[in-house]
Enzyme design. Structure first.
Site, PDB file in Angstrom:
ATOM      1  N   GLN A 154     -10.039  14.597  -3.241  1.00  0.00           N
ATOM      2  CA  GLN A 154      -8.905  14.065  -4.002  1.00  0.00           C
ATOM      3  C   GLN A 154      -9.273  12.695  -4.600  1.00  0.00           C
ATOM      4  OE1 GLN A 154      -5.656  12.751  -1.488  1.00  0.00           O
ATOM      5  NE2 GLN A 154      -4.141  13.081  -3.092  1.00  0.00           N
ATOM      6  N   GLY A 155      -9.362  12.633  -5.906  1.00  0.00           N
ATOM      7  CA  GLY A 155      -9.701  11.371  -6.580  1.00  0.00           C
ATOM      8  C   GLY A 155      -8.470  10.710  -7.158  1.00  0.00           C
ATOM      9  N   TYR A 156      -7.696  10.069  -6.295  1.00  0.00           N
ATOM     10  CA  TYR A 156      -6.499   9.337  -6.745  1.00  0.00           C
ATOM     11  C   TYR A 156      -6.738   7.827  -6.677  1.00  0.00           C
ATOM     12  CZ  TYR A 156      -2.995  13.188  -6.790  1.00  0.00           C
ATOM     13  OH  TYR A 156      -2.259  14.286  -7.075  1.00  0.00           O
ATOM     14  N   SER A 157      -6.961   7.324  -5.427  1.00  0.00           N
ATOM     15  CA  SER A 157      -6.974   5.870  -5.202  1.00  0.00           C
ATOM     16  C   SER A 157      -8.143   5.193  -5.909  1.00  0.00           C
ATOM     17  CB  SER A 157      -7.070   5.581  -3.703  1.00  0.00           C
ATOM     18  OG  SER A 157      -6.035   6.224  -3.025  1.00  0.00           O
ATOM     19  N   GLU A 272       1.336  17.033   0.436  1.00  0.00           N
ATOM     20  CA  GLU A 272       0.442  16.306   1.328  1.00  0.00           C
ATOM     21  C   GLU A 272       1.213  15.768   2.535  1.00  0.00           C
ATOM     22  OE1 GLU A 272      -1.700  13.171  -0.638  1.00  0.00           O
ATOM     23  OE2 GLU A 272      -2.705  12.540   1.186  1.00  0.00           O
ATOM     24  N   SER A 399       1.232   5.051   2.225  1.00  0.00           N
ATOM     25  CA  SER A 399       1.452   4.288   3.471  1.00  0.00           C
ATOM     26  C   SER A 399       2.891   4.467   3.970  1.00  0.00           C
ATOM     27  CB  SER A 399       1.156   2.804   3.241  1.00  0.00           C
ATOM     28  OG  SER A 399       2.233   2.218   2.543  1.00  0.00           O
ATOM     29  N   ASN A 400       3.081   4.204   5.273  1.00  0.00           N
ATOM     30  CA  ASN A 400       4.412   4.403   5.859  1.00  0.00           C
ATOM     31  C   ASN A 400       5.443   3.431   5.270  1.00  0.00           C
ATOM     32  OD1 ASN A 400       3.082   6.326   7.308  1.00  0.00           O
ATOM     33  ND2 ASN A 400       3.928   5.726   9.284  1.00  0.00           N
ATOM     34  N   GLU A 401       4.976   2.261   4.840  1.00  0.00           N
ATOM     35  CA  GLU A 401       5.925   1.327   4.193  1.00  0.00           C
ATOM     36  C   GLU A 401       6.451   1.962   2.895  1.00  0.00           C
ATOM     37  OE1 GLU A 401       2.863   0.323   5.243  1.00  0.00           O
ATOM     38  OE2 GLU A 401       3.538  -0.758   7.016  1.00  0.00           O
TER      39      GLU A 401
HETATM   40  C1  LIG Z   1      -8.691   7.411   6.127  1.00  0.00           C
HETATM   41  C2  LIG Z   1      -8.204   7.368   4.720  1.00  0.00           C
HETATM   42  C3  LIG Z   1      -8.409   8.467   3.902  1.00  0.00           C
HETATM   43  C4  LIG Z   1      -8.028   8.418   2.563  1.00  0.00           C
HETATM   44  N1  LIG Z   1      -8.329   9.488   1.755  1.00  0.00           N
HETATM   45  C5  LIG Z   1      -8.048   9.415   0.441  1.00  0.00           C
HETATM   46  C6  LIG Z   1      -8.457  10.457  -0.441  1.00  0.00           C
HETATM   47  O1  LIG Z   1      -9.070  11.443  -0.025  1.00  0.00           O
HETATM   48  N2  LIG Z   1      -8.183  10.322  -1.750  1.00  0.00           N
HETATM   49  C7  LIG Z   1      -7.504   9.240  -2.250  1.00  0.00           C
HETATM   50  O2  LIG Z   1      -7.263   9.210  -3.454  1.00  0.00           O
HETATM   51  N3  LIG Z   1      -7.112   8.230  -1.450  1.00  0.00           N
HETATM   52  C8  LIG Z   1      -7.369   8.282  -0.117  1.00  0.00           C
HETATM   53  N4  LIG Z   1      -6.995   7.258   0.714  1.00  0.00           N
HETATM   54  C9  LIG Z   1      -6.372   6.068   0.128  1.00  0.00           C
HETATM   55  C10 LIG Z   1      -4.901   5.912   0.490  1.00  0.00           C
HETATM   56  O3  LIG Z   1      -4.105   6.800  -0.229  1.00  0.00           O
HETATM   57  C11 LIG Z   1      -4.532   4.434   0.213  1.00  0.00           C
HETATM   58  O4  LIG Z   1      -5.258   3.643   1.138  1.00  0.00           O
HETATM   59  C12 LIG Z   1      -3.065   4.187   0.340  1.00  0.00           C
HETATM   60  O5  LIG Z   1      -2.352   4.785  -0.690  1.00  0.00           O
HETATM   61  C13 LIG Z   1      -2.755   2.663   0.318  1.00  0.00           C
HETATM   62  O6  LIG Z   1      -3.346   2.042  -0.777  1.00  0.00           O
HETATM   63  P1  LIG Z   1      -4.283   0.750  -0.609  1.00  0.00           P
HETATM   64  O7  LIG Z   1      -5.312   1.037   0.423  1.00  0.00           O
HETATM   65  O8  LIG Z   1      -4.745   0.343  -1.964  1.00  0.00           O
HETATM   66  O9  LIG Z   1      -3.339  -0.387  -0.008  1.00  0.00           O
HETATM   67  P2  LIG Z   1      -2.252  -1.247  -0.830  1.00  0.00           P
HETATM   68  O10 LIG Z   1      -1.485  -0.388  -1.752  1.00  0.00           O
HETATM   69  O11 LIG Z   1      -2.951  -2.432  -1.412  1.00  0.00           O
HETATM   70  O12 LIG Z   1      -1.315  -1.697   0.356  1.00  0.00           O
HETATM   71  C14 LIG Z   1      -1.632  -2.756   1.259  1.00  0.00           C
HETATM   72  C15 LIG Z   1      -0.442  -2.930   2.218  1.00  0.00           C
HETATM   73  O13 LIG Z   1       0.724  -3.342   1.467  1.00  0.00           O
HETATM   74  C16 LIG Z   1       1.803  -2.424   1.703  1.00  0.00           C
HETATM   75  N5  LIG Z   1       2.553  -2.218   0.455  1.00  0.00           N
HETATM   76  C17 LIG Z   1       2.043  -1.984  -0.783  1.00  0.00           C
HETATM   77  N6  LIG Z   1       3.040  -1.832  -1.664  1.00  0.00           N
HETATM   78  C18 LIG Z   1       4.202  -1.967  -0.985  1.00  0.00           C
HETATM   79  C19 LIG Z   1       5.578  -1.910  -1.367  1.00  0.00           C
HETATM   80  N7  LIG Z   1       5.949  -1.659  -2.616  1.00  0.00           N
HETATM   81  N8  LIG Z   1       6.519  -2.073  -0.391  1.00  0.00           N
HETATM   82  C20 LIG Z   1       6.160  -2.316   0.892  1.00  0.00           C
HETATM   83  N9  LIG Z   1       4.856  -2.412   1.301  1.00  0.00           N
HETATM   84  C21 LIG Z   1       3.903  -2.227   0.375  1.00  0.00           C
HETATM   85  C22 LIG Z   1       1.127  -1.141   2.142  1.00  0.00           C
HETATM   86  O14 LIG Z   1       1.997  -0.353   2.927  1.00  0.00           O
HETATM   87  C23 LIG Z   1      -0.065  -1.647   2.939  1.00  0.00           C
HETATM   88  O15 LIG Z   1       0.342  -1.981   4.254  1.00  0.00           O
HETATM   89  C24 LIG Z   1      -7.366   7.265   2.055  1.00  0.00           C
HETATM   90  C25 LIG Z   1      -7.132   6.173   2.882  1.00  0.00           C
HETATM   91  C26 LIG Z   1      -7.554   6.195   4.190  1.00  0.00           C
HETATM   92  C27 LIG Z   1      -7.303   4.983   5.045  1.00  0.00           C
END
Ligand SMILES: Cc1cc2nc3c(=O)[nH]c(=O)nc-3n(C[C@H](O)[C@H](O)[C@H](O)COP(=O)(O)OP(=O)(O)OC[C@H]3O[C@@H](n4cnc5c(N)ncnc54)[C@H](O)[C@@H]3O)c2cc1C
Length: 414
Positions: A154-157, A272, A399-401
C-alpha cells in the site's frame, strides 16, 4: 512440553457459545450459532488442523511473524481451497459465505495458529478493483489475489503526508501512453515482498488537494523504483521507503477516473480498519498467555497472572460483542459506520495491553530476546518483540487520535 507440540489445537479453549463466561449473555441476547453454523465451524476447524504447516503454527505460538515464503505458502494453500478471498463476492472468487461464517472462519484460523492473511491484496485493493475497476482490470488482477500468487503493498503515506494524507506529493504526469511517476512513499509494509503496489498519486497539482489525487496500480519491478528497508524496534524488517524516479506506469493501470483517488482511498480505509481490530488473533494471544502461565516455572505469581488474564478476557468479550454488531449488520445488509473506528481504537488498545501483560508477567524471562538463549518459557522469551511491534498498532491504519476525530464528527457532529 513445548507449546506447539502435537495436540496443541486439542487443548485450546472452546470458543463456541457454550463457554462459561458467555453463558449468561445467551439468556438475554440471541447469540446462539445455528446448527448449520456449528457444523461449518467444525469443518473449518478440522481443515485448519490438517493443513496448517507446522513451522507456521510454531512461529505463531511464539507470537512471531512468518517470512515471505512461509506466508505465501500458507496463502496459496488457502487460495487453492477457495478460502483466501473470503470477503469477496462469489463472482470474483469468494466462497459465498455469510458474515457469521467469515467470523467463524477467522476465529478457527487464528486459534489453529495460522497468521492473518496479508491485508493489502484481499482486504484492500481487491474490493477497490471489483468496485471501481474496469472489466479488464478485474480480469487481470483479481485471480492472482484470490490465489495468493500476487503480493501487494500500500503506497499511501509520505514523509509529510500521514494523518494529513491529502497533502501527498508523489506526482504522476500524464504522457501520451503512460503516467510518469516521481516521488517518495514511506512506512510501506512488505514493499520488499510485493509484486504490485496500489498507490495514491497527484495527477493534478492545481486542483483542490483532495481532488487532484488518483489511484494507480504500479508493478514493483518497473525501472526507477527503489525500495529501502526501515528496521523497526522489534528487530524485524517489515517497513520500507519507496522512491520513484521517472517510473513509467501504463495508463490502463489507473483505477476509476483521474481525480477519484480520494473517494477510493476513503472506501478502502474503512475496509482496513475493521480488520485491524484483530478479535480472532486476540483470542489466540489470550490462549497463548494462559498456556504460558500454566507452563511457567514457579517464579511467576500465577494467581495474580490469572486475575490479569481474566480482566483482559472481559475486555476482549466486550470488543467481540461490538464486532458482532458489524457482523449482524453485514448479514442483514445494513451499513455500518462509526463502528469501524471504534473497533480499531479498542482492538489495538487491547492488543497493546495484552502484549504488555505478557512482558510484565514474564519478568526476567521477558528480557531474553529470542529462543536461542531461552530460559523458563519460550513464549515469555519472545514476548518483548511482540510488545515492541505492537506499539505501532495504534498508529497504522490511521492513528487512534484520528479515529477519535472521526467518531466525534460522526457521532457528535463536532
Ligand atoms: C508499522 C506501520 C506500518 C505501516 N504500514 C503502512 C503501509 O503499508 N502503507 C502506508 O501507506 N502507510 C503505512 N503506515 C503509515 C501510517 O499510516 C502512518 O504512520 C499514520 O497514518 C500516521 O501518519 P504519520 O506517521 O505521518 O504521523 P503524523 O500524521 O505526523 O502524526 C503524528 C502524531 O500526531 C497525531 N495527529 C496528527 N494529526 C492529528 C489530528 N488532526 N488530531 C489529533 N492528533 C493528530 C497523530 O495521531 C500522531 O500521534 C504504517 C505505519 C506503521 C507504524
Amino acid at each position: 512440553m513445548h507449546p506447539t507440540g502435537a495436540g496443541w489445537g486439542d487443548r485450546l479453549p472452546d470458543l463456541s457459545f457454550s463457554s462459561k463466561p458467555l453463558a449468561w449473555m445467551r439468556k438475554i441476547m440471541n447469540l446462539q450459532f445455528t446448527q448449520e453454523e456449528q457444523e461449518f465451524q467444525k469443518t473449518i476447524r478440522a481443515w485448519m488442523r490438517k493443513n496448517i504447516p507446522e513451522e507456521i503454527s510454531r512461529i505463531s505460538a511464539l507470537g512471531e511473524m512468518p517470512e515471505k515464503s512461509q506466508q505465501q505458502r500458507w496463502e496459496k494453500r488457502l487460495g487453492k481451497q477457495g478460502w483466501l478471498a473470503v470477503t469477496w463476492p462469489e463472482q470474483y472468487g469468494g466462497p459465498g459465505w455469510t458474515a457469521t461464517q467469515r467470523y467463524l472462519f477467522d476465529l478457527e484460523r487464528a486459534m489453529a495458529g495460522a497468521p492473518p492473511v496479508s491485508p493489502f491484496g484481499v482486504a484492500m485493493v481487491g474490493p477497490v478493483i471489483y468496485t471501481f475497476g474496469s472489466a479488464q482490470q478485474k480480469e487481470r488482477w483479481l485471480p492472482g489475489i484470490a490465489s495468493g500468487e500476487t503480493l501487494w503493498c500500500q503506497g499511501y503515506s509520505e514523509p509529510n503526508a500521514g494523518s494529513d494524507l491529502a497533502s501527498l506529493k508523489t506526482r504522476a504526469e500524464r504522457k501520451r501512453d503512460h503516467y510518469l511517476v516521481n516521488g517518495q512513499k514511506i512506512w510501506t509494509t512488505q514493499a520488499h515482498w510485493a509484486d504490485m503496489m496500489f498507490c495514491l498519486v497527484r495527477t493534478d497539482p492545481d486542483a483542490k488537494k483532495q481532488q487532484g489525487i488518483s489511484f494507480l496500480l504500479i508493478d514493483m519491478n518497473t525501472p526507477g523504483i527503489e525500495v529501502r528497508p526501515i528496521y523497526t524496534i522489534d528487530g524485524h524488517h517489515h517497513l520500507n521507503e519507496v522512491y520513484f524516479t521517472d517510473v513509467k506506469v501504463p495508463l490502463d493501470n489507473l483505477v476509476g477516473k483521474e481525480g477519484m483517488g480520494w473517494t477510493i482511498a476513503k472506501f478502502l480505509l474503512t475496509h482496513e480498519r475493521t480488520t485491524i481490530a484483530g478479535v480472532a488473533d486476540s483470542h489466540y494471544a489470550l490462549a497463548r498467555m494462559k498456556r504460558a502461565i500454566d507452563e511457567a516455572p514457579y517464579y511467576i505469581d500465577k494467581q495474580q497472572a490469572r486475575r490479569r488474564v481474566a480482566e483482559l478476557e472481559v475486555e476482549l468479550t466486550a470488543l467481540e460483542y461490538t464486532n458482532f454488531r458489524t457482523v449482524a449488520a453485514t448479514d442483514e445488509g445494513r451499513p455500518f459506520g462509526p463502528e469501524s473506528s471504534g473497533l480499531k481504537i479498542k482492538g489495538t488498545e487491547l492488543q497493546q495491553k495484552m502484549s504488555q501483560a505478557m512482558v510484565e508477567m514474564g519478568g526476567l524471562m521477558s528480557l531474553v530476546w529470542d529462543s536461542s538463549s531461552a530460559v523458563g518459557n519460550e513464549s515469555f522469551n519472545h514476548s518483548p518483540r511482540r510488545y515492541n511491534f505492537l506499539r505501532a498498532c495504534t498508529i497504522y491504519g490511521g492513528s487512534n487520535e484520528i479515529q477519535k476525530n472521526v467518531l466525534a464528527k460522526m457521532l457528535l457532529g463536532l
